[in-house]
Write a protein that holds these residues in place. Structure first.
Motif: not given
Length: 430
Positions: A212, A214-217, A220-221, A225, A343, A347, A428-429
């Motif tokens: 998995q 993490t969002d905005n990490s 992710e940047e 994947k 989620d 995952d 948040r979603r």
């Protein structure tokens, strides 16, 4: 599929809660008029004996409607005709059922996957634990006087602390030892923002396989994947999660380049800078703990320890919300819980791991449901138990109109809180 499973899990836990009330009411020969799953307009219902079983539109809660619960009744089998002890048992049965089912889920899961212990596996070189003489094989028992059931307890206890020293109690060869130390919480710690498939181990084969992101990490940047296997960082070979942690901490604020194996092809991702993180308390002290498996008694004990630890952390969290150590915006409602379950299911790469994940998160949510309902807040089971205690002390019941007013005010406040947390969940979603 994930959303459907999430709704089924929540529905099951609500049924278990209401079933507790229902079964104990029936056991004490109380007349039950309706057993309802969910709230709002009735979708359908059927009659069996004296009880109507119904499914309602809004998937929030549910209820057992007993004769004489909300109004006076002259029926000899009415709820209001029963002694305080019987009524208390009926009210407490819902939360207790949630806690029991969580214990069962935890036992099934730990019997298959194993469980964390508080026995020291590794003393990190140069750590304060090494300096204070803690050895491999020692069992950590207390942290600042609080019993340690799981290694995760350390993070709960340390959450509001900064540079304070702590008192540790541990057992070695049957003898109790006490030491005071100051964890090295100020050491630089950095992270990329992903969860490995083998998140229980630092040295496992799949501890470098991404489960998995993490969002905005930074991960992710960079373009990391799910399914990627990290094989290099800044050109240096990676074999385990420990290698990743060590390299990221050493490089600190420097820009790093991650190389991954993606479906058999080697790819170099976009360079990124790791973000600072609070040092985990086990690492700040300098300890790693054993992971064990096997034995009915040991697994049962581990399940009980998990339930106690989780219960305690819930009440700590409630205290932090009240004192604003944790902002109210962190609260989650049905939307957030459903999204979390969905989620987690998405995952997991196999049916077996999906089942394990569902057992784990269901146990946690069920304990939450049971304990939060025991809080003495109007409209919750805890409030009803408090009113019954007051009745026992006064030797006469409260005025039904006043009790109904208290319940109504609490219900309105709960609905307002539900709207607030749902709004937070949606934001948040988005």
């Amino acid at each position: 599929m994930g959303i459907l499973l999430a709704i089924l899990v929540l529905s099951f836990l609500i049924i278990i809660h209401e079933l507790g009330h229902f079964l104990v009411a029936k056991a004490f020969k109380v007349k039950v008029n309706e057993f309802s799953l969910f709230m709002g307009p009735k979708l359908f219902s059927f009659q069996k004996g004296e009880t109507t079983y119904s499914l309602r539109l809004i998937p929030l809660g549910g209820y057992v409607k007993m004769e004489g619960e909300e109004e006076e009744s002259d029926d000899e089998r009415a709820y209001n005709k029963k002694p305080v002890g019987v009524r208390s048992a009926i009210i407490a049965a819902g939360p207790i059922m949630n806690i029991l089912i969580a214990l069962i889920f935890a036992f099934i899961l730990m019997a298959q996957t194993g469980y964390n212990t508080t026995q020291v596996k590794t003393v990190l070189p140069g750590s304060v634990a090494e300096q204070k003489g803690i050895k491999v094989g020692d069992t950590l028992e207390k942290y600042n006087g609080k019993t340690v059931f799981l290694p995760a307890d350390l993070e709960i206890f340390a959450y509001p602390l900064k540079n304070e020293s702590v008192d540790l109690q541990f057992e070695r060869n049957g003898e109790t030892h006490n030491i005071t130390l100051t964890p090295n919480r100020e050491q630089d710690g950095y992270m990329l923002g992903f969860t490995p498939k083998d998140y229980q181990s630092f040295d496992g084969v799949d501890s470098t396989l991404v489960a998995q992101v993490t969002d905005n990490s930074p991960a992710e940047e960079a373009g990391l994947k799910k399914g990627d296997r990290i094989i290099k960082i800044n050109g240096m070979e990676i074999n385990t999660r420990r290698d990743i942690s060590k390299l990221v901490d050493e490089l600190g604020k420097e820009e790093i380049t991650i190389t991954v194996d993606r479906e058999g092809k080697v790819q170099e991702l976009k360079p990124v800078k790791p973000v600072a993180r609070k040092t985990a308390e086990w690492k700040a002290i300098g300890l790693e703990f054993e992971y064990s498996k096997g034995g009915f008694i040991n697994t049962l004990k581990a399940s009980v320890d998990y339930s106690i630890s989780t219960s305690r952390s819930i009440y700590y969290s409630i205290g932090w919300l009240i004192t604003q150590i944790v902002p109210m915006s962190e609260l989650s409602g049905p939307v957030g819980i459903t999204t979390l379950i969905s989620d987690v299911v998405q995952d997991t790469p196999s049916i077996k791991e999906t089942v394990y994940s569902l057992l784990s998160i269901s146990a946690m949510i069920s304990i939450n449901l049971g304990l939060v309902n025991l809080i003495p807040f109007p409209a919750l089971d805890g409030s009803k138990l408090l009113l019954l205690l007051i009745e026992k002390i006064r030797r006469k019941p409260l005025n039904p109109e006043k009790e109904a007013m208290i319940t109504m005010v609490g219900f309105v406040l709960l609905i307002a809180l539900m709207i607030y947390v749902t709004f937070n969940d949606i934001l948040r979603r988005i």
